[in-house]
Design an enzyme around this catalytic site. Sequence first.
Site, PDB file in Angstrom:
ATOM      1  N   VAL A  62       5.298  -2.973 -32.319  1.00  0.00           N
ATOM      2  CA  VAL A  62       5.806  -2.390 -30.874  1.00  0.00           C
ATOM      3  C   VAL A  62       4.553  -1.803 -30.394  1.00  0.00           C
ATOM      4  O   VAL A  62       4.211  -1.837 -29.067  1.00  0.00           O
ATOM      5  CB  VAL A  62       6.672  -1.246 -31.431  1.00  0.00           C
ATOM      6  N   CYS A  63       3.451  -1.316 -31.002  1.00  0.00           N
ATOM      7  CA  CYS A  63       2.377  -0.699 -30.480  1.00  0.00           C
ATOM      8  C   CYS A  63       1.514  -1.890 -29.752  1.00  0.00           C
ATOM      9  O   CYS A  63       1.178  -1.629 -28.604  1.00  0.00           O
ATOM     10  CB  CYS A  63       1.345  -0.039 -31.635  1.00  0.00           C
ATOM     11  N   THR A  64       1.484  -2.866 -30.308  1.00  0.00           N
ATOM     12  CA  THR A  64       0.570  -4.313 -29.511  1.00  0.00           C
ATOM     13  C   THR A  64       1.418  -4.420 -28.532  1.00  0.00           C
ATOM     14  O   THR A  64       0.879  -4.690 -27.333  1.00  0.00           O
ATOM     15  CB  THR A  64       0.524  -5.421 -30.444  1.00  0.00           C
ATOM     16  N   LEU A  67       0.841  -1.803 -25.643  1.00  0.00           N
ATOM     17  CA  LEU A  67      -0.640  -1.781 -25.085  1.00  0.00           C
ATOM     18  C   LEU A  67      -0.703  -2.874 -24.196  1.00  0.00           C
ATOM     19  O   LEU A  67      -1.611  -3.036 -23.230  1.00  0.00           O
ATOM     20  CB  LEU A  67      -1.594  -1.667 -26.192  1.00  0.00           C
TER      21      LEU A  67
END
Length: 169
Positions: A62-64, A67
């Site tokens: 999710v973070c990738t 970003l």
Amino acid sequence: MPKGIPVGSQAPDFALKDNHGRTVRLSELRGGAEGDGDGGFEGDGDGRNVVLVFYPFAFTGVCTGELHALRDELPAFVNDDTQLLAVSTDSIHTLRIFAEQEGLEFPLLSDFWPHGETSRAYGIFDEEKGCALRGTFVIDKRGVVRWSVVNGLPDARDLDEYVKALAAL
């Protein structure tokens, strides 16, 4: 679940190392700020709005994805009027590799030590997991929080909401 600092409050200042080892200070981006140049944000008197994005960990799905979405719309978030800063509790070494691997051309700031100090100041540190929640704060040129959202670890944020919040400044 932590809610984050309230809209209308002064954003807590911080000095964090980025993925290149440079110190970035929020106060250097404020109107009338006289930056020392260390973080590359020399104050010109006008200041910049800041989109401050906290995310749990580099190299996670999710973070990738979040970003990447910011990277793909970078001109909306890094320009003469606005600076994007992304913060996690990862080390600067991890963030350097992450940025290089993912093509991220904006500052990734390390809240590694003292562990989570900045995330705590913004009211979004998850003590049990040892990382920041998905908190985003749109901060105006005077350092006042004008918009925010805090999501739990598995819940991605809506990038369009950041754009609307910036347009309202």
